[in-house]
Enzyme design. Structure first.
Site, PDB file in Angstrom:
ATOM      1  N   SER A   1       6.170   4.279   3.651  1.00 51.42           N
ATOM      2  CA  SER A   1       5.718   5.528   4.264  1.00 51.42           C
ATOM      3  C   SER A   1       5.104   5.298   5.639  1.00 51.42           C
ATOM      4  O   SER A   1       4.826   6.260   6.346  1.00 51.42           O
ATOM      5  CB  SER A   1       4.678   6.197   3.369  1.00 51.42           C
ATOM      6  OG  SER A   1       3.554   5.359   3.185  1.00 51.42           O
TER       7      SER A   1
ATOM      8  N   HIS B   1      12.643   7.410   2.320  1.00 51.85           N
ATOM      9  CA  HIS B   1      11.249   7.718   1.997  1.00 51.85           C
ATOM     10  C   HIS B   1      11.154   8.956   1.122  1.00 51.85           C
ATOM     11  O   HIS B   1      11.288  10.084   1.594  1.00 51.85           O
ATOM     12  CB  HIS B   1      10.436   7.903   3.280  1.00 51.85           C
ATOM     13  CG  HIS B   1       8.998   8.218   3.012  1.00 51.85           C
ATOM     14  ND1 HIS B   1       8.264   9.084   3.795  1.00 51.85           N
ATOM     15  CD2 HIS B   1       8.145   7.800   2.033  1.00 51.85           C
ATOM     16  CE1 HIS B   1       7.037   9.176   3.320  1.00 51.85           C
ATOM     17  NE2 HIS B   1       6.944   8.415   2.249  1.00 51.85           N
TER      18      HIS B   1
ATOM     19  N   GLU C   1      12.952  11.459   3.674  1.00 52.22           N
ATOM     20  CA  GLU C   1      13.110  11.083   5.076  1.00 52.22           C
ATOM     21  C   GLU C   1      14.052   9.887   5.158  1.00 52.22           C
ATOM     22  O   GLU C   1      13.821   8.863   4.512  1.00 52.22           O
ATOM     23  CB  GLU C   1      11.757  10.721   5.694  1.00 52.22           C
ATOM     24  CG  GLU C   1      10.820  11.911   5.849  1.00 52.22           C
ATOM     25  CD  GLU C   1       9.481  11.537   6.460  1.00 52.22           C
ATOM     26  OE1 GLU C   1       8.969  12.314   7.275  1.00 52.22           O
ATOM     27  OE2 GLU C   1       8.940  10.463   6.107  1.00 52.22           O
TER      28      GLU C   1
ATOM     29  N   ASN D   1       4.072  12.286   7.804  1.00 51.92           N
ATOM     30  CA  ASN D   1       2.749  11.659   7.887  1.00 51.92           C
ATOM     31  C   ASN D   1       2.185  11.654   9.300  1.00 51.92           C
ATOM     32  O   ASN D   1       0.977  11.511   9.480  1.00 51.92           O
ATOM     33  CB  ASN D   1       2.802  10.225   7.338  1.00 51.92           C
ATOM     34  CG  ASN D   1       2.661  10.196   5.838  1.00 51.92           C
ATOM     35  OD1 ASN D   1       2.017  11.051   5.245  1.00 51.92           O
ATOM     36  ND2 ASN D   1       3.281   9.212   5.212  1.00 51.92           N
TER      37      ASN D   1
END
Length: 508
Positions: free
Chosen positions: A123, A144, A156, A194
């Site tokens: 991540s 991800h 992702e 993120n």
């Protein structure tokens, strides 16, 4: 479509919560799945748990019984990495350390076939760095998943500098064939979600640190006014304060300590005190048995002001007028005023926040009875509106403003006079980060908004939200925030371009 054929064996290395979830997804898609973990018995235990979960879903009618049984039979524990030699895709879901991941892929490269694809579920670690020591780094990409992998729709697809376009395409098509929604991103710090989500946490935590409001009221405002599924305090309590703080520190360091990513001292204090959230029993909120449910601080009921007027036809003014009419409350309709007021209640004058504090706006307008309203996702249906008063605003005028909003059916959350208020400040920073992310070529505008809606359940993508309220409005809010709080709030080049061109941010 170049998805892997379902006859292709898929391996997952790492039998923790994420690895087990990914294995379940692949098995339900019809692949033979091999699950490996270095801890003795961990893979077998995880497979037993997956099978129990599949049968429970079937028993509740959420999954076809035949599909559940077929997926259960497709799972097999692999005692050693050598047992993965026949797999066409190996997905890593081990500890989040570069050295461990790089060593694993180096070992796998000597075992699997040359056409086997390698994927990391990292991540935060750059895919380029993970694959730097491989002989054939082109076959490594990021895959991800979000936790819990069986339920969360977003994946992702992350390309490092050496990831072959064909690798990314196969990973994306395979994720889609597994029922997921893939988005493509370059391997930059935080990828899409993120990175872009940092302001959601950071601005809320700064407001707490500035003592603008308390955690329960912050969460309530973000849900009932901003339309978010959860507020920042309850969400970080769910994620784990330690985990959320670690991601914030990682992104901050990766961006060379850019002010906008600065971690929260308040959050670090929670971590240092062992208040990690739900998993420890306490975080911002108390989850211990018998603990009271925290209540937001809302204004006490006030009478209707004797005189009410709604000014102009902004979305907020239209919503106030419509809601007052629906409740049979009389008011005067007035034309738009030069000072951009939204409403007047007696001597109290209400404005939508533009990034200035109410105190500064009152001084600039030479009007002591100045009060500010926050941005609402949909002011027609919002249950709550934050209200901030200038320090020089007399108490009777504050109560008249509360009475006006309550007459329109809003709960009123009085907050301390913070520049940008709550929702507007957060949305402005989300939009700014989103615009910068697209401008840097990390992903497309469409994929960014999709990722934020599916990955963290935002009610709107940040770019869509910016286009709805106007890049010029976001730019004004950030400019005023920058005046009061520094470079953290500097508008990015893409946002400035959208303002100057007048084009939607998606096209800037």
């Amino acid at each position: 479509m170049t998805a892997l054929d379902t006859s292709t064996p898929v391996a997952v290395v790492g039998a923790g919560t994420m690895g087990a979830g990914i294995a379940q997804v692949a098995a339900l898609a019809g692949h033979p799945v091999r699950l490996h973990d270095t801890r003795p018995g961990a893979a077998t235990q995880a497979i037993d748990g997956i099978r129990d979960s599949l049968r429970a879903l079937a028993a509740k009618g959420r999954l076809d019984a035949g599909q559940a049984e077929s997926a259960a039979r497709a799972l097999r524990a692999a005692d050693a990495l050598a047992d993965l030699e026949s797999c066409g895709l190996v997905i890593e879901a081990i500890v989040e350390r570069l050295d461990a991941k790089a060593a694993l892929f180096g070992a796998l490269e000597a075992i699997v076939a040359p056409d086997c694809l390698l994927a990391t579920n990292t991540s935060s670690i750059p895919v380029t760095a993970i694959g730097a020591g491989l002989r054939h780094p082109g076959r490594l990409g990021g895959l991800h998943f979000f936790n819990p992998a069986p339920r969360m729709p977003l994946v992702e697809i992350v390309s490092g500098l050496d990831t072959a376009p064909a690798t990314a395409q196969v990973l994306a098509d395979t994720a889609a064939a597994w029922g997921k929604t893939p988005v493509l991103t370059r391997s930059t710090p935080g990828f899409i979600v993120n990175r872009v989500a940092r302001p959601f946490y950071a601005e809320g935590l700064r407001l707490l640190q500035e003592r603008a409001l308390d955690p329960a009221t912050l969460d309530h405002v973000m849900r009932t006014c901003g339309g978010f599924r959860m507020g920042p305090c309850e969400l970080t309590d769910l994620i784990g304060q330690d985990i959320n703080a670690a991601v914030s520190r990682s992104v901050w360091a990766a961006f060379h300590h850019a002010p906008r990513f600065e971690p929260s001292l308040l959050q670090q204090e929670l971590v240092d005190g062992g208040r990690l959230g739900r998993k420890s029993g306490r975080g911002f909120h108390d989850y211990r048995p018998g603990a009271p449910v925290p209540a937001p601080r809302l204004a006490a009921p006030q009478p209707y002001p004797e005189t009410l007027s709604i000014h102009g036809d902004s979305p907020l003014a239209q919503a106030l007028a419509s809601r007052l009419q629906a409740r049979g409350v009389a008011f005067d309709a007035a034309p738009a005023a030069d000072d951009a007021r939204v409403a007047r209640a007696g001597d109290a004058v209400l404005y939508l926040t533009d990034g200035r504090s109410a105190t500064r706006r009152a001084r600039d307008l030479n009007r002591p009875a100045t009060l500010l309203l926050d941005l609402a996702l949909d002011p027609m249906t919002a249950a709550c509106l934050p209200l901030a008063a200038a320090r020089q605003c007399p108490e009777p005028e504050r109560l008249e403003a509360v009475g006006l909003l309550q007459a329109a059916g809003f709960d009123v959350a009085p907050i301390q006079d913070a520049p940008g208020m709550v929702v507007m400040r957060t949305v402005a920073m989300l939009a700014n980060e989103a615009a910068d992310t697209v401008h840097q070529g990390v992903c497309s505008a469409a994929d960014l908004d999709l990722a934020m809606r599916l990955g963290v359940n935002y009610p709107l993508g940040p770019l869509d939200w910016c286009d709805r309220i106007g890049a010029d409005t976001i730019g004004t809010v950030l400019a005023h925030l920058r005046d009061s709080d520094g470079e953290r709030y500097r508008p990015c080049a893409a946002l400035q371009s959208a303002i100057h061109s007048g084009k939607p941010l998606h096209d800037a």
